[in-house]
Design an enzyme around this catalytic site. Structure first.
Site, mmCIF file in Angstrom:
data_model
loop_
_atom_site.group_PDB
_atom_site.id
_atom_site.type_symbol
_atom_site.label_atom_id
_atom_site.label_comp_id
_atom_site.label_asym_id
_atom_site.label_seq_id
_atom_site.Cartn_x
_atom_site.Cartn_y
_atom_site.Cartn_z
ATOM 1 N N HIS A 203 1.496 -10.945 -0.882
ATOM 2 C CA HIS A 203 0.904 -8.892 -1.600
ATOM 3 C C HIS A 203 0.684 -8.214 -0.489
ATOM 4 O O HIS A 203 0.538 -8.922 0.999
ATOM 5 C CB HIS A 203 0.468 -9.167 -2.221
ATOM 6 C CG HIS A 203 0.801 -10.258 -3.710
ATOM 7 N ND1 HIS A 203 1.357 -9.633 -4.118
ATOM 8 C CD2 HIS A 203 0.291 -11.058 -3.915
ATOM 9 C CE1 HIS A 203 1.650 -10.040 -5.397
ATOM 10 N NE2 HIS A 203 0.723 -11.147 -4.798
ATOM 11 N N CYS A 253 3.952 -4.858 0.157
ATOM 12 C CA CYS A 253 4.037 -3.208 -0.029
ATOM 13 C C CYS A 253 3.056 -3.087 -0.675
ATOM 14 O O CYS A 253 2.251 -4.142 -1.617
ATOM 15 C CB CYS A 253 5.383 -2.686 -0.241
ATOM 16 S SG CYS A 253 5.718 -3.798 -2.289
#
Length: 382
Positions: A203, A253
């Site tokens: 993540h 991202c």
């Protein structure tokens, strides 16, 4: 000129010799001479010269010839050479020569310059490839399980092994554990290798930065700035990789909001479809007025060189991942490397990746990169 005219013979021959001599003195010499003859009352002589000039056959148009001086053998041995000891021969002008494509002789200066524009990739193995694959996160982190990430990891393991890299994979690491693995790699001796690759599957989030945006989360929910990761491998911290390409591939991202992500229909990323197989690794970036990251002290990097960071999407925007086939970015990157790694340079291939991923997602995800490579990078030796 007078001696040449007297030795020319008959009056007609003398006239022809005079015209030839005048032509060697420039285009205006002959008209000026005719004008002088008429002004001095010798119009008949002027007319005779004009008739003689008109009766001469038109010479065949020759190509532009220019003299080129060639050194005599003795000239190499002596410093002072008189003009008479040089040989001057006419050579066809450059504009008249047929143009032939240049042929680069192996080992020539031109060939060397051409090869100097590419990074050397002759070592076997080429270098180390570290893959950090975070799938399951602590409950306190508020981050969801990244289903499909193991598929991404397996694809990249196979691909980079096929490209002659030694691959090391680490799964589900906390932030500090990730840092230790990165430091361990940066402190190795890379002198006999030509390249280094770091892949991070996790993540992501937004962080303050100077040159490389974004950050990635450890399984404990603590972020590591991409800039800090890159800095471990710069010329100051990793001397054995100076002048060698350092490549970073980031499948992560997100914005400053950390949540469970959301699920949408595979064919339409815009619409929510609970129970579907497509997830994002983060949410779109939202500016938070009460929670702004402070600049990291280590982020004041020297000017980076020989570094490329490829993002699955720019930080702050979603990056799509399917549970059954992995992320769009890694799936496309693997496919492009399989087809073009032996013929195209890395930047050209990343353009292909960006085009394919953005088209698949209807421009909801557009991969990008920050490139500080000084030369062209090919995975195979050119």
């Amino acid at each position: 000129m007078l001696e040449e005219l007297q030795s020319a013979g008959s009056r007609g021959e003398q006239a022809r010799q005079l015209i030839i001599d005048l032509e060697t003195r420039g285009k205006q010499a002959f008209p000026a001479f005719l004008s002088i003859l008429r002004d001095t009352g010798q119009g008949d002589l002027a007319e005779m010269l004009i008739q003689e000039c008109e009766s001469r056959p038109v010479p065949r148009q020759l190509p532009d010839l220019r003299p080129v001086e060639l050194e005599l053998r003795e000239e190499k041995q002596r410093k002072n050479v008189t003009p008479h000891e040089r040989l001057s021969i006419p050579v066809q002008a450059e504009s008249e020569r047929p143009r032939m494509p240049p042929v680069l002789a192996w080992g020539s200066a031109v060939d060397k310059r051409s090869r100097d524009q590419d990074y050397d990739m002759k070592a076997d193995p080429c270098g180390h490839c570290l893959i950090l694959n975070n799938v399951s996160f602590s409950r306190d982190s508020g981050l969801s399980t990244r289903e499909g990430s193991d598929i991404d990891c397996e694809k990249l393991e196979r691909r980079f092994r096929a490209l002659r890299f030694t691959v090391l994979t680490r799964r589900d690491l906390k932030a500090q554990e990730m840092v230790l693995e990165l430091l361990k790699l940066s402190r190795q001796d890379h002198s006999a290798l030509d390249c280094c690759i770091v892949v991070i599957l996790s993540h992501g989030c937004q962080t303050s930065h100077i040159q490389f945006p974004g950050g990635v989360y450890g399984t404990d929910g603590k972020p590591i700035p991409i800039e800090k990761i890159v800095n471990y491998f710069n010329g100051s911290n990793c001397p054995s990789l100076r002048g060698k390409p350092k490549l970073f591939f980031i499948q992560a991202c997100g914005g400053e909001q950390r949540d469970q992500g959301f699920v949408v229909d595979c064919d339409s990323p815009e619409e929510e479809a609970p129970g579907g197989s497509l997830e994002s690794d983060a949410t779109p970036f939202r500016v938070s007025s009460d929670n702004v990251d402070e600049p990291d002290a280590i982020a004041s990097l020297p000017t980076p060189s020989d570094i490329l960071v490829s993002y699955s999407t720019f930080p702050g925007f979603v990056s799509w991942r399917e549970k059954s086939s992995g992320s769009w970015y890694v799936e496309t990157l693997d496919s492009v490397l399989e087809q073009y790694a032996h013929s195209e340079d890395l930047l050209s291939m990343l353009v292909r990746v960006a085009h394919a991923v953005s088209a698949k997602g209807r421009y909801k995800q557009i991969p990008g990169c920050f490139n500080f490579l000084r030369k062209k990078f090919f995975f195979t030796c050119h």
